[in-house]
Scaffold this motif. Structure first.
Motif, PDB file in Angstrom:
ATOM      1  N   SER A   1       0.791  -1.115  -0.020  1.00 21.90           N
ATOM      2  CA  SER A   1      -0.033   0.103   0.073  1.00 21.90           C
ATOM      3  C   SER A   1       0.780   1.244  -0.052  1.00 21.90           C
ATOM      4  CB  SER A   1      -0.908  -0.070   1.231  1.00 21.90           C
ATOM      5  OG  SER A   1       0.109  -0.209   2.209  1.00 21.90           O
ATOM      6  N   GLY A   2       2.300   1.328   0.168  1.00 19.61           N
ATOM      7  CA  GLY A   2       2.968   2.307   0.163  1.00 19.61           C
ATOM      8  C   GLY A   2       3.039   2.758   1.618  1.00 19.61           C
ATOM      9  N   SER A   3       2.206   2.225   2.679  1.00 21.72           N
ATOM     10  CA  SER A   3       2.111   2.786   3.827  1.00 21.72           C
ATOM     11  C   SER A   3       3.357   2.118   4.772  1.00 21.72           C
ATOM     12  CB  SER A   3       0.990   2.303   4.551  1.00 21.72           C
ATOM     13  OG  SER A   3       0.773   2.740   5.899  1.00 21.72           O
ATOM     14  N   HIS A   4       3.514   3.006   5.974  1.00 18.85           N
ATOM     15  CA  HIS A   4       4.708   2.705   6.679  1.00 18.85           C
ATOM     16  C   HIS A   4       4.010   2.091   7.826  1.00 18.85           C
ATOM     17  CE1 HIS A   4       8.008   4.948   5.067  1.00 18.85           C
ATOM     18  NE2 HIS A   4       7.211   5.578   4.536  1.00 18.85           N
ATOM     19  N   ALA A   5       2.948   2.136   8.282  1.00 17.14           N
ATOM     20  CA  ALA A   5       2.157   1.280   9.432  1.00 17.14           C
ATOM     21  C   ALA A   5       1.523   0.032   8.909  1.00 17.14           C
ATOM     22  CB  ALA A   5       1.179   2.253  10.005  1.00 17.14           C
ATOM     23  N   HIS A   6       2.325  -0.994   8.621  1.00 19.14           N
ATOM     24  CA  HIS A   6       1.548  -2.241   8.110  1.00 19.14           C
ATOM     25  C   HIS A   6       2.167  -3.311   8.846  1.00 19.14           C
ATOM     26  CE1 HIS A   6       5.469  -1.640   5.968  1.00 19.14           C
ATOM     27  NE2 HIS A   6       5.480  -3.035   5.931  1.00 19.14           N
ATOM     28  N   ALA A   7       1.381  -4.590   8.632  1.00 22.91           N
ATOM     29  CA  ALA A   7       1.615  -5.748   9.348  1.00 22.91           C
ATOM     30  C   ALA A   7       2.883  -6.594   8.625  1.00 22.91           C
ATOM     31  CB  ALA A   7       0.595  -6.551   9.819  1.00 22.91           C
ATOM     32  N   HIS A   8       3.414  -7.557   9.449  1.00 22.11           N
ATOM     33  CA  HIS A   8       4.395  -8.258   8.467  1.00 22.11           C
ATOM     34  C   HIS A   8       3.919  -9.897   8.944  1.00 22.11           C
ATOM     35  CE1 HIS A   8       6.941  -4.628   8.732  1.00 22.11           C
ATOM     36  NE2 HIS A   8       7.068  -5.239   7.508  1.00 22.11           N
ATOM     37  N   PHE A   9       4.467 -10.597   8.307  1.00 26.46           N
ATOM     38  CA  PHE A   9       4.353 -12.227   8.461  1.00 26.46           C
ATOM     39  C   PHE A   9       5.602 -12.771   8.574  1.00 26.46           C
ATOM     40  CE2 PHE A   9       4.532 -16.554   7.257  1.00 26.46           C
ATOM     41  CZ  PHE A   9       3.053 -17.161   8.019  1.00 26.46           C
ATOM     42  N   ARG A  10       5.721 -13.595   9.550  1.00 26.07           N
ATOM     43  CA  ARG A  10       7.219 -14.209   9.712  1.00 26.07           C
ATOM     44  C   ARG A  10       6.974 -15.538   9.688  1.00 26.07           C
ATOM     45  NH1 ARG A  10       8.946 -12.393  14.395  1.00 26.07           N
ATOM     46  NH2 ARG A  10       8.409 -14.143  15.231  1.00 26.07           N
ATOM     47  N   CYS A  11       7.576 -16.645   8.955  1.00 28.15           N
ATOM     48  CA  CYS A  11       7.437 -17.936   9.208  1.00 28.15           C
ATOM     49  C   CYS A  11       8.344 -18.404  10.236  1.00 28.15           C
ATOM     50  CB  CYS A  11       7.959 -18.406   7.642  1.00 28.15           C
ATOM     51  SG  CYS A  11       7.888 -20.306   7.830  1.00 28.15           S
ATOM     52  N   ASN A  12       7.878 -19.456  11.000  1.00 26.26           N
ATOM     53  CA  ASN A  12       8.391 -19.891  12.128  1.00 26.26           C
ATOM     54  C   ASN A  12       9.497 -20.921  11.633  1.00 26.26           C
ATOM     55  OD1 ASN A  12       7.232 -18.575  14.163  1.00 26.26           O
ATOM     56  ND2 ASN A  12       5.328 -19.944  14.120  1.00 26.26           N
ATOM     57  N   GLY A  13       9.326 -21.484  10.427  1.00 25.14           N
ATOM     58  CA  GLY A  13      10.313 -22.451   9.928  1.00 25.14           C
ATOM     59  C   GLY A  13      11.416 -22.120   9.254  1.00 25.14           C
ATOM     60  N   CYS A  14      11.352 -20.856   8.334  1.00 24.37           N
ATOM     61  CA  CYS A  14      12.460 -20.509   7.552  1.00 24.37           C
ATOM     62  C   CYS A  14      12.645 -18.922   7.824  1.00 24.37           C
ATOM     63  CB  CYS A  14      12.192 -20.548   6.186  1.00 24.37           C
ATOM     64  SG  CYS A  14      11.024 -19.818   5.304  1.00 24.37           S
ATOM     65  N   SER A  15      12.024 -18.388   8.711  1.00 30.12           N
ATOM     66  CA  SER A  15      12.372 -16.927   9.034  1.00 30.12           C
ATOM     67  C   SER A  15      11.734 -16.085   7.827  1.00 30.12           C
ATOM     68  CB  SER A  15      13.678 -16.716   9.479  1.00 30.12           C
ATOM     69  OG  SER A  15      13.937 -17.479  10.856  1.00 30.12           O
ATOM     70  N   ARG A  16      11.244 -16.366   6.800  1.00 29.34           N
ATOM     71  CA  ARG A  16      10.978 -15.528   5.789  1.00 29.34           C
ATOM     72  C   ARG A  16       9.952 -14.400   6.322  1.00 29.34           C
ATOM     73  NH1 ARG A  16       8.241 -18.028   0.342  1.00 29.34           N
ATOM     74  NH2 ARG A  16      10.095 -19.389   0.956  1.00 29.34           N
ATOM     75  N   VAL A  17      10.202 -13.260   5.868  1.00 26.08           N
ATOM     76  CA  VAL A  17       9.325 -12.286   6.360  1.00 26.08           C
ATOM     77  C   VAL A  17       8.754 -11.648   5.007  1.00 26.08           C
ATOM     78  CG1 VAL A  17       9.164  -9.869   7.496  1.00 26.08           C
ATOM     79  CG2 VAL A  17      10.617 -11.613   8.554  1.00 26.08           C
ATOM     80  N   ILE A  18       7.269 -11.354   4.942  1.00 27.26           N
ATOM     81  CA  ILE A  18       6.902 -10.420   3.847  1.00 27.26           C
ATOM     82  C   ILE A  18       6.104  -9.296   4.487  1.00 27.26           C
ATOM     83  CG2 ILE A  18       6.765 -12.498   2.194  1.00 27.26           C
ATOM     84  CD1 ILE A  18       3.782 -12.556   2.894  1.00 27.26           C
ATOM     85  N   CYS A  19       5.792  -8.425   3.760  1.00 22.74           N
ATOM     86  CA  CYS A  19       5.053  -7.159   4.246  1.00 22.74           C
ATOM     87  C   CYS A  19       3.701  -7.440   4.007  1.00 22.74           C
ATOM     88  CB  CYS A  19       5.286  -5.998   3.423  1.00 22.74           C
ATOM     89  SG  CYS A  19       7.076  -5.463   3.664  1.00 22.74           S
ATOM     90  N   LEU A  20       2.757  -7.263   4.861  1.00 22.40           N
ATOM     91  CA  LEU A  20       1.047  -7.369   4.559  1.00 22.40           C
ATOM     92  C   LEU A  20       0.730  -5.898   4.372  1.00 22.40           C
ATOM     93  CD1 LEU A  20       0.545  -9.698   7.415  1.00 22.40           C
ATOM     94  CD2 LEU A  20       1.058 -10.496   5.069  1.00 22.40           C
ATOM     95  N   ASP A  21      -0.821  -6.075   4.223  1.00 21.64           N
ATOM     96  CA  ASP A  21      -1.190  -4.532   3.619  1.00 21.64           C
ATOM     97  C   ASP A  21      -1.463  -3.685   5.009  1.00 21.64           C
ATOM     98  OD1 ASP A  21      -1.635  -4.822   1.023  1.00 21.64           O
ATOM     99  OD2 ASP A  21      -3.237  -6.095   1.125  1.00 21.64           O
ATOM    100  N   ASP A  22      -2.038  -2.689   4.675  1.00 23.87           N
ATOM    101  CA  ASP A  22      -2.178  -1.525   5.822  1.00 23.87           C
ATOM    102  C   ASP A  22      -2.930  -2.329   7.198  1.00 23.87           C
ATOM    103  OD1 ASP A  22      -1.215   0.618   4.862  1.00 23.87           O
ATOM    104  OD2 ASP A  22      -3.069   1.448   4.433  1.00 23.87           O
ATOM    105  N   LEU A  23      -2.469  -1.639   8.407  1.00 27.00           N
ATOM    106  CA  LEU A  23      -3.316  -2.070   9.576  1.00 27.00           C
ATOM    107  C   LEU A  23      -4.575  -1.542   9.336  1.00 27.00           C
ATOM    108  CD1 LEU A  23      -0.644  -1.445  12.010  1.00 27.00           C
ATOM    109  CD2 LEU A  23      -1.343  -3.759  11.320  1.00 27.00           C
ATOM    110  N   PRO A  24      -5.826  -2.219   9.866  1.00 25.63           N
ATOM    111  CA  PRO A  24      -7.029  -1.777   9.944  1.00 25.63           C
ATOM    112  C   PRO A  24      -6.834  -0.601  11.263  1.00 25.63           C
ATOM    113  CG  PRO A  24      -7.077  -4.002  10.548  1.00 25.63           C
ATOM    114  CD  PRO A  24      -5.493  -3.775  10.067  1.00 25.63           C
ATOM    115  N   ARG A  25      -7.533   0.253  11.128  1.00 28.57           N
ATOM    116  CA  ARG A  25      -7.704   1.565  12.359  1.00 28.57           C
ATOM    117  C   ARG A  25      -7.584   0.814  13.965  1.00 28.57           C
ATOM    118  NH1 ARG A  25      -7.607   6.665  10.835  1.00 28.57           N
ATOM    119  NH2 ARG A  25      -8.140   7.253   8.716  1.00 28.57           N
TER     120      ARG A  25
END
Ligand SMILES: [Zn+2]
Ligand SMILES: [Zn+2]
Length: 174
Positions: A116-140
Protein backbone atom coordinates in the motif's frame (compact mmCIF):
# COMPACT_ATOMS: atom_id res chain seq x y z
CA UNK A 1 4.69 9.50 11.41
CA UNK A 2 4.61 12.95 13.00
CA UNK A 3 1.47 15.01 12.78
CA UNK A 4 3.74 18.04 12.42
CA UNK A 5 4.85 16.90 8.97
CA UNK A 6 3.86 19.37 6.28
CA UNK A 7 1.49 18.27 3.58
CA UNK A 8 4.23 18.81 1.00
CA UNK A 9 6.37 16.22 2.77
CA UNK A 10 3.39 13.88 2.80
CA UNK A 11 2.74 14.38 -0.89
CA UNK A 12 6.42 13.93 -1.77
CA UNK A 13 6.35 10.72 0.16
CA UNK A 14 3.21 9.62 -1.65
CA UNK A 15 4.89 10.31 -5.00
CA UNK A 16 8.01 8.42 -3.91
CA UNK A 17 5.95 5.48 -2.68
CA UNK A 18 4.00 5.42 -5.90
CA UNK A 19 7.21 5.60 -7.92
CA UNK A 20 8.70 2.80 -5.86
CA UNK A 21 5.70 0.64 -6.60
CA UNK A 22 6.02 1.50 -10.26
CA UNK A 23 2.48 2.76 -10.66
CA UNK A 24 3.19 6.46 -10.78
CA UNK A 25 2.15 6.84 -14.41
CA UNK A 26 0.44 4.77 -17.03
CA UNK A 27 3.70 4.90 -18.99
CA UNK A 28 5.73 3.81 -15.95
CA UNK A 29 8.97 2.09 -16.96
CA UNK A 30 8.48 -1.59 -17.53
CA UNK A 31 11.83 -3.17 -16.71
CA UNK A 32 12.70 -3.85 -13.07
CA UNK A 33 15.95 -1.91 -13.51
CA UNK A 34 14.12 1.14 -14.91
CA UNK A 35 11.51 0.94 -12.15
CA UNK A 36 14.21 1.02 -9.46
CA UNK A 37 16.00 3.86 -11.25
CA UNK A 38 12.81 5.93 -11.49
CA UNK A 39 12.10 5.49 -7.77
CA UNK A 40 15.61 6.67 -6.86
CA UNK A 41 15.45 9.59 -9.29
CA UNK A 42 12.17 10.66 -7.64
CA UNK A 43 14.04 11.27 -4.38
CA UNK A 44 16.02 14.03 -6.11
CA UNK A 45 19.26 12.41 -4.95
CA UNK A 46 22.06 10.77 -6.86
CA UNK A 47 21.21 7.73 -8.95
CA UNK A 48 24.11 5.32 -8.51
CA UNK A 49 24.44 1.81 -9.89
CA UNK A 50 24.73 0.35 -6.39
CA UNK A 51 21.50 2.05 -5.25
CA UNK A 52 19.68 0.83 -8.34
CA UNK A 53 21.01 -2.73 -7.97
CA UNK A 54 20.02 -3.00 -4.31
CA UNK A 55 16.55 -1.48 -4.75
CA UNK A 56 15.94 -3.69 -7.77
CA UNK A 57 16.87 -6.74 -5.70
CA UNK A 58 14.47 -5.70 -2.91
CA UNK A 59 11.62 -4.95 -5.30
CA UNK A 60 12.06 -8.24 -7.10
CA UNK A 61 12.35 -10.44 -4.02
CA UNK A 62 8.70 -10.60 -2.91
CA UNK A 63 9.91 -10.87 0.68
CA UNK A 64 12.28 -9.03 3.00
CA UNK A 65 16.00 -9.72 2.48
CA UNK A 66 18.91 -9.74 4.91
CA UNK A 67 22.18 -7.92 4.11
CA UNK A 68 23.64 -11.23 3.11
CA UNK A 69 20.75 -12.07 0.80
CA UNK A 70 21.03 -8.63 -0.84
CA UNK A 71 24.73 -9.31 -1.46
CA UNK A 72 23.83 -12.64 -3.06
CA UNK A 73 20.97 -11.17 -5.10
CA UNK A 74 23.17 -8.43 -6.55
CA UNK A 75 26.17 -10.68 -7.19
CA UNK A 76 25.09 -11.69 -10.70
CA UNK A 77 24.80 -8.08 -11.93
CA UNK A 78 28.26 -7.17 -10.60
CA UNK A 79 29.16 -7.86 -6.98
CA UNK A 80 28.88 -5.06 -4.44
CA UNK A 81 31.12 -5.13 -1.41
CA UNK A 82 29.59 -5.59 2.00
CA UNK A 83 30.15 -2.01 3.15
CA UNK A 84 28.47 -0.66 0.03
CA UNK A 85 25.45 -2.89 0.61
CA UNK A 86 25.23 -1.65 4.22
CA UNK A 87 25.47 1.97 3.14
CA UNK A 88 22.92 1.62 0.37
CA UNK A 89 20.41 -0.20 2.59
CA UNK A 90 20.84 2.56 5.16
CA UNK A 91 20.28 5.21 2.48
CA UNK A 92 17.20 3.44 1.11
CA UNK A 93 15.78 3.25 4.64
CA UNK A 94 16.45 6.95 5.28
CA UNK A 95 14.83 7.98 2.00
CA UNK A 96 11.88 5.66 2.77
CA UNK A 97 12.26 3.65 -0.40
CA UNK A 98 12.79 0.67 1.85
CA UNK A 99 12.11 -0.20 5.46
CA UNK A 100 13.77 -2.58 7.83
CA UNK A 101 12.15 -5.20 9.99
CA UNK A 102 13.68 -6.67 13.14
CA UNK A 103 13.63 -10.45 13.17
CA UNK A 104 13.49 -12.75 16.16
CA UNK A 105 16.93 -13.97 15.08
CA UNK A 106 18.21 -10.40 15.63
CA UNK A 107 18.89 -10.05 11.94
CA UNK A 108 17.53 -6.99 10.14
CA UNK A 109 15.58 -7.66 6.98
CA UNK A 110 14.87 -5.06 4.34
CA UNK A 111 11.98 -4.66 1.97
CA UNK A 112 10.95 -2.00 -0.51
CA UNK A 113 7.78 -0.09 0.36
CA UNK A 114 4.71 -2.04 1.47
CA UNK A 115 2.01 -3.07 -1.01
CA UNK A 116 0.00 0.00 0.00
CA UNK A 117 3.03 2.29 0.29
CA UNK A 118 2.15 2.78 3.93
CA UNK A 119 4.65 2.67 6.78
CA UNK A 120 2.21 1.34 9.32
CA UNK A 121 1.63 -2.17 8.09
CA UNK A 122 1.84 -5.67 9.42
CA UNK A 123 4.38 -8.37 8.64
CA UNK A 124 4.23 -12.13 8.41
CA UNK A 125 7.16 -14.17 9.70
CA UNK A 126 7.50 -17.89 9.05
CA UNK A 127 8.43 -19.91 12.13
CA UNK A 128 10.11 -22.47 9.90
CA UNK A 129 12.44 -20.50 7.63
CA UNK A 130 12.23 -16.96 9.11
CA UNK A 131 10.93 -15.60 5.81
CA UNK A 132 9.34 -12.15 6.31
CA UNK A 133 6.83 -10.54 3.98
CA UNK A 134 4.95 -7.23 4.20
CA UNK A 135 1.20 -7.35 4.56
CA UNK A 136 -1.33 -4.65 3.77
CA UNK A 137 -2.22 -1.65 5.89
CA UNK A 138 -3.30 -2.17 9.45
CA UNK A 139 -6.99 -1.69 10.09
CA UNK A 140 -7.57 1.41 12.22
CA UNK A 141 -8.81 -0.56 15.20
CA UNK A 142 -5.39 -2.19 15.60
CA UNK A 143 -3.79 1.06 16.81
CA UNK A 144 -3.83 0.92 20.61
CA UNK A 145 -4.49 4.11 22.57
CA UNK A 146 -1.51 5.40 24.50
CA UNK A 147 -1.60 6.64 28.09
CA UNK A 148 -1.34 10.41 28.58
CA UNK A 149 2.12 11.79 27.94
CA UNK A 150 3.23 9.03 25.57
CA UNK A 151 3.85 9.66 21.92
CA UNK A 152 3.76 6.99 19.23
CA UNK A 153 6.60 6.74 16.73
CA UNK A 154 5.59 3.52 15.07
CA UNK A 155 3.68 0.31 15.39
CA UNK A 156 4.92 -3.19 14.71
CA UNK A 157 2.51 -6.03 14.17
CA UNK A 158 3.85 -9.42 13.15
CA UNK A 159 1.76 -12.43 12.30
CA UNK A 160 3.71 -15.66 12.80
CA UNK A 161 3.04 -19.00 11.18
CA UNK A 162 4.12 -21.19 8.30
CA UNK A 163 4.89 -20.10 4.74
CA UNK A 164 3.61 -22.24 1.83
CA UNK A 165 7.04 -23.91 1.38
CA UNK A 166 7.29 -24.89 5.04
CA UNK A 167 3.69 -26.11 5.11
CA UNK A 168 4.42 -28.30 2.11
CA UNK A 169 7.59 -29.64 3.73
CA UNK A 170 5.69 -30.50 6.92
CA UNK A 171 2.93 -32.26 4.95
CA UNK A 172 5.45 -34.27 2.95
CA UNK A 173 7.34 -35.29 6.07
CA UNK A 174 4.22 -36.61 7.80
ZN1 LIG B 1 8.93 -20.96 5.78
ZN1 LIG C 1 7.08 -4.19 5.65
Amino acid sequence: MSAMKSSSTASRRAVRSAAARGDLRADAPASPRARAEAAIRATGQRVTLARVQVLEALQGAGRALTHHEVEQATAAAGPLNRVTVYRVLDWLTRTELAHRIAGEDRVWRFNSVAPSGSHAHAHFRCNGCSRVICLDDLPRGVRPRLPAGYRSQGLEVTVTGQCPDCRRAVRQAS
